[in-house]
Design a protein around this motif. Structure first.
Motif, PDB file in Angstrom:
ATOM      1  N   PHE A  45       7.198 -21.053  -9.009  1.00  0.00           N
ATOM      2  CA  PHE A  45       8.531 -21.467  -9.444  1.00  0.00           C
ATOM      3  C   PHE A  45       8.701 -21.263 -10.951  1.00  0.00           C
ATOM      4  CE2 PHE A  45      11.098 -24.879 -11.335  1.00  0.00           C
ATOM      5  CZ  PHE A  45      12.326 -24.391 -10.961  1.00  0.00           C
ATOM      6  N   ASN A  85       7.259 -17.569  -1.060  1.00  0.00           N
ATOM      7  CA  ASN A  85       7.180 -18.278   0.219  1.00  0.00           C
ATOM      8  C   ASN A  85       6.314 -17.517   1.211  1.00  0.00           C
ATOM      9  OD1 ASN A  85       8.715 -20.411  -0.555  1.00  0.00           O
ATOM     10  ND2 ASN A  85      10.656 -19.483   0.089  1.00  0.00           N
ATOM     11  N   THR A 127       6.934 -30.944  -2.197  1.00  0.00           N
ATOM     12  CA  THR A 127       6.952 -30.029  -3.334  1.00  0.00           C
ATOM     13  C   THR A 127       7.916 -28.890  -3.082  1.00  0.00           C
ATOM     14  OG1 THR A 127       4.617 -30.529  -3.485  1.00  0.00           O
ATOM     15  CG2 THR A 127       5.437 -28.832  -4.932  1.00  0.00           C
ATOM     16  N   GLN A 128       7.836 -28.344  -1.873  1.00  0.00           N
ATOM     17  CA  GLN A 128       8.699 -27.210  -1.548  1.00  0.00           C
ATOM     18  C   GLN A 128      10.175 -27.610  -1.608  1.00  0.00           C
ATOM     19  OE1 GLN A 128       7.692 -24.114  -0.870  1.00  0.00           O
ATOM     20  NE2 GLN A 128       9.624 -23.234  -0.172  1.00  0.00           N
ATOM     21  N   LEU A 172      19.200 -18.325   0.303  1.00  0.00           N
ATOM     22  CA  LEU A 172      17.887 -18.510  -0.308  1.00  0.00           C
ATOM     23  C   LEU A 172      17.424 -19.949  -0.082  1.00  0.00           C
ATOM     24  CD1 LEU A 172      15.765 -17.050  -2.109  1.00  0.00           C
ATOM     25  CD2 LEU A 172      16.799 -18.228  -4.038  1.00  0.00           C
ATOM     26  N   ILE A 191       2.932 -23.171  -5.419  1.00  0.00           N
ATOM     27  CA  ILE A 191       4.384 -23.343  -5.348  1.00  0.00           C
ATOM     28  C   ILE A 191       4.945 -23.582  -6.746  1.00  0.00           C
ATOM     29  CG2 ILE A 191       6.243 -24.839  -4.529  1.00  0.00           C
ATOM     30  CD1 ILE A 191       4.631 -25.390  -2.040  1.00  0.00           C
ATOM     31  N   LEU A 195      15.390 -27.060  -7.227  1.00  0.00           N
ATOM     32  CA  LEU A 195      15.424 -26.592  -8.611  1.00  0.00           C
ATOM     33  C   LEU A 195      15.704 -25.094  -8.673  1.00  0.00           C
ATOM     34  CD1 LEU A 195      12.414 -28.587 -10.045  1.00  0.00           C
ATOM     35  CD2 LEU A 195      14.789 -28.852 -10.692  1.00  0.00           C
ATOM     36  N   SER A 196      15.085 -24.322  -7.755  1.00  0.00           N
ATOM     37  CA  SER A 196      15.306 -22.868  -7.765  1.00  0.00           C
ATOM     38  C   SER A 196      16.767 -22.558  -7.579  1.00  0.00           C
ATOM     39  CB  SER A 196      14.543 -22.173  -6.638  1.00  0.00           C
ATOM     40  OG  SER A 196      13.192 -22.381  -6.754  1.00  0.00           O
ATOM     41  N   ILE A 214       4.339 -33.215  -7.571  1.00  0.00           N
ATOM     42  CA  ILE A 214       5.597 -33.645  -6.958  1.00  0.00           C
ATOM     43  C   ILE A 214       6.351 -34.552  -7.913  1.00  0.00           C
ATOM     44  CG2 ILE A 214       6.607 -34.763  -4.971  1.00  0.00           C
ATOM     45  CD1 ILE A 214       3.955 -34.168  -3.522  1.00  0.00           C
ATOM     46  N   LEU A 220       8.036 -32.667 -10.584  1.00  0.00           N
ATOM     47  CA  LEU A 220       9.228 -31.966 -10.104  1.00  0.00           C
ATOM     48  C   LEU A 220      10.397 -32.916  -9.955  1.00  0.00           C
ATOM     49  CD1 LEU A 220       7.556 -29.657  -7.468  1.00  0.00           C
ATOM     50  CD2 LEU A 220       8.895 -28.879  -9.406  1.00  0.00           C
ATOM     51  N   MET A 234      11.510 -29.954  -3.449  1.00  0.00           N
ATOM     52  CA  MET A 234      11.907 -30.098  -4.855  1.00  0.00           C
ATOM     53  C   MET A 234      12.087 -28.738  -5.508  1.00  0.00           C
ATOM     54  SD  MET A 234      12.301 -33.196  -5.104  1.00  0.00           S
ATOM     55  CE  MET A 234      12.986 -32.936  -6.722  1.00  0.00           C
ATOM     56  N   VAL A 235      11.102 -27.870  -5.249  1.00  0.00           N
ATOM     57  CA  VAL A 235      11.139 -26.561  -5.887  1.00  0.00           C
ATOM     58  C   VAL A 235      12.347 -25.771  -5.423  1.00  0.00           C
ATOM     59  CG1 VAL A 235      10.006 -24.320  -5.808  1.00  0.00           C
ATOM     60  CG2 VAL A 235       8.732 -26.313  -6.517  1.00  0.00           C
ATOM     61  N   GLU A 236      12.636 -25.838  -4.141  1.00  0.00           N
ATOM     62  CA  GLU A 236      13.794 -25.091  -3.653  1.00  0.00           C
ATOM     63  C   GLU A 236      15.069 -25.607  -4.297  1.00  0.00           C
ATOM     64  OE1 GLU A 236      14.054 -22.347  -2.186  1.00  0.00           O
ATOM     65  OE2 GLU A 236      11.893 -22.213  -1.926  1.00  0.00           O
ATOM     66  N   GLY A 246      14.149 -21.399   2.116  1.00  0.00           N
ATOM     67  CA  GLY A 246      13.195 -22.251   1.418  1.00  0.00           C
ATOM     68  C   GLY A 246      13.022 -23.584   2.114  1.00  0.00           C
TER      69      GLY A 246
END
Lengths: 800, 125, 136
Positions: free
Chosen positions: B85, B37, A659-660, A637, B81, A666-667, C37, C40, A662-664, A641
């Motif tokens: 999340f 995604n 952002t992606q 996963l 995003i 955290l996910s 950002i 996060l 960071m989000v990945e 990501g």
């Protein structure tokens, strides 16, 4: 001139609704005597409406009230109009309403919900006056439905009894369903006539009759009128509506609301009546209702039901008369309608008083009350005389006019005359059963010690009964100023009508009257014999449609339950498969059907690192698909990501990329935290066919999105919006990062909504986990008072 | 360029939907994560692609000197995003709580809201 | 995960990340970055600290409940849009002022406060979720 006080009518019509709001409080303050004060409202309306009498009678046409616009484009507005027909109706509603409010004050004296009852009564009163004064078809419809709803509330007033609830629901379904038919009919009228205003439609002559939509239009209107006016086979709701307290039966279910259907027929008669269809359907249904109603009325022992069936019969008679389209017969119907409102309203109130004072309204358990209740007795006799059509009461004129109008030599006329005579004779019998049986003969011991009711209970019936005579004494006024203008509106031209003590002519109609009386006396004495007859037809007429209603409702409930069961099987897989299949069809079918498939893309000149990023995403996805252990799943996963984040970075979106990333991260952490508790089965156990189905469905959807995106990107792009942002980002928003400027400035409102969503999800997670985890294991934490955030945190600290 | 990305988006959708049609909540969650995604890439690609030039105005300029990547889809995706999340986190907790309460993570066995053997509604007034 | 090295370095690492997140948020209007950002990054800082040292230390360090922080951010964002109403402009019209503080021209604007609100919402919400899950 009429317009000067016309605007005030809108205001006057609001007073019952205002009274409905005030009534419960007034009742609380003054007790049942608040009825005296509240009765001023309908009385005031009555007096106000009296102003119109002269204008309407002399001018011969209606008075339009300044409308209030609502949806002008569709011609929908709030507009009223007063003419002979609506005026008499409105006077009856407000006049009888005054007496009924007084009567309710006495009848429900001491009832805990009397305030609510009065409130409902006023709501109904306002709606009913609205029905008869409405000019705009939509105004009419809304008031029409309001009367159905208030009738529902009033029938179900004793809502703790299932019988009441059933009767209320039945009335609502029958009349409300009819109301829907009426709406369709009114819309057809609008379509054919080109205007929403009834007063304008009435001036259009044969336009509606000649319309190609005449037949459906008429049938739909009749659907509304017949259900409201309880014509066979819809009569049963009116019988059951007797579950309501007696003031309701007297007011709604005899004098006013049930006449709304007759009102509608009378209203449209000039423009829709007098056709072959009209003169066939109406007399047949009216005649059947008349005979069935009177016959059933003689078979009842409950006085209220006797009256209810005679009401049904009277409505049948009115429909039959309007259906003849004969000028004299319609004049008879108008007079009869007026007389009926007086004597039937009075009758119901008397029966209510008997019930109230003696404790029963079963005719076999009553007798000899004339000494205990003299006023009620005289009032009852007066009502019966009017109902039986005896001189010198107003009912006499009605009957003479009816017979004069019906008499003819052809077969249908003869048949209708016979029907009317038979019906009237039975009505005569029923009238005297109600008026005499409880009062004469030996005194019978009743559940309560009977005595005359208080003035609140007696005033109404006495007033209405005497009006039956007074309207004859002042026949010139009643005839010329009220009923003749009304009849003129209904049959469309000026006719004659003479009312008065001296209006007795010995002619053929008079002979029929004598015959009616003779037969009626016979029915009166054979009353007990009629009651005990048995027969299939009788049982069918009495109970058939009523039990059909039960079957219908049960069937409806079962059908909807089964349908829900079928569509909502509770099987998540089916829901998802249906959703995705729909998406696939929606994406692919139009593209194939309209031959809009995209061209196959040319081999792009991507750099090697771009290819490898795309490859990384695919690898991650594949690994995720076949992952057998938690770790593989989480890692793969993460891979897909981060691959997406790289794609963003490669194509000029550093903000997205960050952002992606960071989000990945955290996910992955959060999923890892959760996955420790949930089982990732070694194999995603799906049987072979299931795999094939799921796989083909997902491939189809994927293909759909792929092709859609290809066609979109092969088309031209509208850069207008993007250029706007690029151009003005620095100039007016002082920001060089265009993406950020869009987020916080250009589309800030949007972002505000989005951060609200983020906060809400955090709140949801917080509440979902409240009272769980380590805290919940401590019994003290699950206390009766709600745990606040601080306590939750400190409790947490204590547990550590 | 867009063509290849389109195919990738198709693969993303196919994988996420296949995962979502599983019976076990955890795979459904993974599918939802991938779906986010997929949708973001869909929006990104439909705004056309442009290599390496972010939509940022250099210091001292009023507008970018040359063509840049399309800023509009980027702004849309950026918020999407974060929302997807937080939504995913909520769903994960929901799935976990359901597992705690119902003792199963098999959606076929979760029949609290729509029991399999429910009686027909009573016919009364 | 509560190894000695990790536990020792985690506070410094977290402090550094939060500092960085503030920096990223404030530069966001002109360079890559912004409230989302930044939020996060801050959330992951707290999350990491929670994994390393334990949730109770994070809660103590935060002082406020993370949801309160998020709610404050939401209010801040919403009120920054109200300011324009006093200027008789539509809701959320940005207002700018360029005061000189200690010889440096500083741009203060409603979008900046809006972005700080976004930062707090994202940080607060995600920290709340993460801490809840770590506690479970």
């Amino acid at each position: 001139m009429a317009f000067e006080f016309g605007g005030g009518l809108n205001l006057v019509l609001a007073t019952p609704f205002a009274a409905a709001v005030v009534a419960p409080y007034l009742k609380k303050a003054l007790g049942h005597n608040s009825a005296w004060l509240l009765a001023m409202v309908p009385a005031g309306i009555f007096i106000y409406l009296c102003q119109f009498i002269g204008t309407v009678a002399t001018s011969g046409h209606g008075v339009n009230i300044t409308p209030i616009e609502w949806l002008p484009y569709y011609g929908i507005q709030y507009s009223l109009f007063v003419d002979g027909l609506s005026l008499v109706f409105a006077l009856l509603i407000s006049g009888i309403g005054t007496l009924i409010i007084l009567y309710s004050g006495g009848y429900l004296n001491g009832h805990a919900d009397q305030g609510r009852f009065l409130s409902f009564m006023f709501l109904f009163m306002g709606s009913m006056i609205g029905v008869v004064l409405a000019d705009n078809l939509m105004t009419l419809f809304i008031y029409w439905e309001l009367t159905s709803i208030t009738s529902f509330l009033l029938i179900g007033f004793n809502h703790k009894e299932e019988r009441s609830r059933r009767a209320a629901l039945q009335a609502l379904i029958v009349t409300g369903g009819g109301g829907l038919a009426l709406l369709a009919g009114l819309l057809l009228m609008y379509h054919a006539g080109g205007t929403m205003e009834m007063s304008e439609l009435l001036g259009k002559g044969d336009v509606l009759r000649d319309s190609s939509l005449y037949v459906p239009m008429l049938l739909l209107l009749l659907g509304g009128a017949f259900t409201k006016s309880a014509q066979f086979p819809f009569h049963y709701w009116l019988r059951n509506a007797m579950e309501a307290p007696t003031p309701v039966s007297a007011y709604l279910h005899s004098a006013t609301m049930v006449k709304a259907g007759v009102y509608l027929l009378m209203r449209v008669h000039p423009v829709m009546g007098d056709t072959a269809l009209w003169t066939t359907i109406l007399p047949i249904f009216g005649g059947v209702t008349l005979i069935m109603g009177t016959w059933m009325s003689l078979r009842q022992t409950d006085l209220k039901l006797t009256l209810a069936y005679t009401t049904i019969a009277s409505l049948g008679l009115l429909v039959m008369l309007v259906g003849t389209s004969n000028e004299t017969a319609i004049t008879g119907a108008v007079v009869y309608l007026f007389a009926h409102a007086l004597f039937k309203g009075g009758f119901f109130m008397i029966v209510g008083t008997i019930d109230h004072e003696a404790g029963t309204r079963d005719v076999t358990r009553l007798g000899g009350l004339r000494r205990a209740m003299p006023f009620s007795f005289y009032a009852a006799v007066a009502c019966a005389l009017s109902m039986g059509g005896l001189w010198p009461f107003i009912g006499f004129i009605a009957k003479e006019e009816i017979y004069a109008g019906l008499i003819g030599t052809n077969a249908p006329a003869l048949f209708l005359t016979l029907t009317a005579v038979l019906g009237n004779a039975m009505m005569f019998g029923a009238a005297f059963v109600v008026a005499l049986k409880p009062f004469i003969g030996e005194a019978v011991k009743t559940p309560k010690h009977a005595h005359e009711g208080p003035v609140l209970l007696v005033a109404g019936p006495v007033a209405l009964a005497s009006l039956g005579l007074l309207s004859m004494l002042f026949g010139d006024f009643v005839g010329a100023e009220l009923l003749r203008p009304m009849a003129n509106v209904v049959h469309g031209h000026h006719g004659h009508l003479q009312i008065g003590i001296g209006a007795v002519h010995v002619n053929f109609a008079f002979m029929l009257s004598l015959m009616t009386i003779a037969l009626g006396v016979g029915f009166y004495f054979k009353y007990e014999a009629i009651r005990s007859t048995r027969g299939v037809l009788i049982r069918f007429l009495g109970e058939g449609p009523d039990s059909f209603f039960d079957i219908f409702i049960a069937g409806l409930v079962r059908f909807s339950a089964r349908t829900v069961r079928l569509l909502q099987s509770g099987n998540m897989e089916v829901y998802l498969a249906a959703t995705f299949a729909t998406i696939a069809v929606a994406l692919l079918v139009p593209m194939i059907a309209f031959d809009e498939l995209p061209d196959w893309p040319t081999m792009p000149d991507l750099y090697i690192y771009e290819w490898s990023t795309l490859g990384l995403a695919v690898v991650g996805l594949y690994a995720l698909l076949v992952a057998k252990t938690r770790l593989t799943a989480i890692v793969s996963l993460g891979i897909q990501g981060f691959a997406v984040a790289l794609i963003f970075l490669l194509f000029g979106a550093p903000d997205l990329s960050f952002t992606q990333f960071m989000v990945e991260t955290l996910s992955v952490v959060i999923i890892a935290l959760i996955m420790n508790r949930l089982s990732l089965k070694e194999h995603d156990k799906r049987p072979g066919p299931q795999i094939a189905l799921d796989a083909s469905l997902s491939i189809l959807v994927g293909l759909g999105f792929c092709l859609l995106l290809m066609s979109v990107t092969q088309g031209t792009f509208n850069w207008h919006l993007s250029e706007f942002f690029t151009e003005y980002s620095r100039a007016i928003a002082h920001g060089r990062n265009i993406v950020n400027v869009i987020i916080v400035d250009f589309r800030g409102f949007d972002t505000l909504g989005e951060i609200a969503v983020v906060t809400i999800t955090a709140l949801c997670v917080h509440t979902l986990t409240l009272g769980t985890g380590r805290m919940a294991r401590k019994p003290k934490a699950v206390s009766t008072h709600p745990v606040s955030l601080d306590e939750a945190t400190s409790g947490q600290k204590g547990a550590e | 360029m867009e063509g290849v990305l389109s195919i990738l988006v198709g693969i993303f959708f196919a994988v996420s939907i296949y995962l979502m049609m599983s019976r076990y909540t955890i795979r459904i969650m993974l599918g939802i994560a991938v779906l986010g995604n997929a949708v973001n890439l869909l929006i990104f690609t439909s705004g056309r692609l442009m290599r390496e030039v972010p939509p940022i105005i250099p210091v001292g300029e009023l507008v970018p000197p040359g063509p840049t990547a399309n800023p509009l889809p980027q702004a849309l995706i950026l918020t999407a995003i974060v929302i997807s999340f937080s939504f995913l986190a909520f769903l994960l907790v929901l799935a976990y709580r359901a597992y705690q309460e119902l003792g199963t993570d098999d959606i076929v066995e979760m029949r609290v809201a729509e029991p399999a053997d429910e009686d027909l509604p009573p016919v009364s007034y | 995960m509560q190894t000695l090295i990790f536990r020792t370095t985690a506070p410094f690492l977290a402090a550094l990340m939060i500092l960085f997140s503030i920096f990223v948020t404030l530069r966001g209007h002109n360079d890559p970055g912004g409230g989302f950002i930044g939020g996060l990054i801050a959330a992951s800082a707290f999350m990491m600290y929670g994994i390393a040292a334990g949730v109770q230390y994070v809660r103590r360090a935060l002082y406020f409940h993370p949801i309160s922080v998020a709610a404050f951010g939401l209010v801040l964002s919403a009120t920054s849009g109200i300011l324009s109403l006093f200027e008789a402009q539509p809701f959320m019209t940005s207002q700018w002022t360029f005061p000189t503080i200690m010889g440096v021209e500083v741009a203060i604007s409603t979008p900046m406060f809006f972005d700080i609100g976004v930062y707090l919402v994202v940080m607060g919400s995600l920290t709340s979720i993460a801490l809840k899950l770590e506690e479970e």
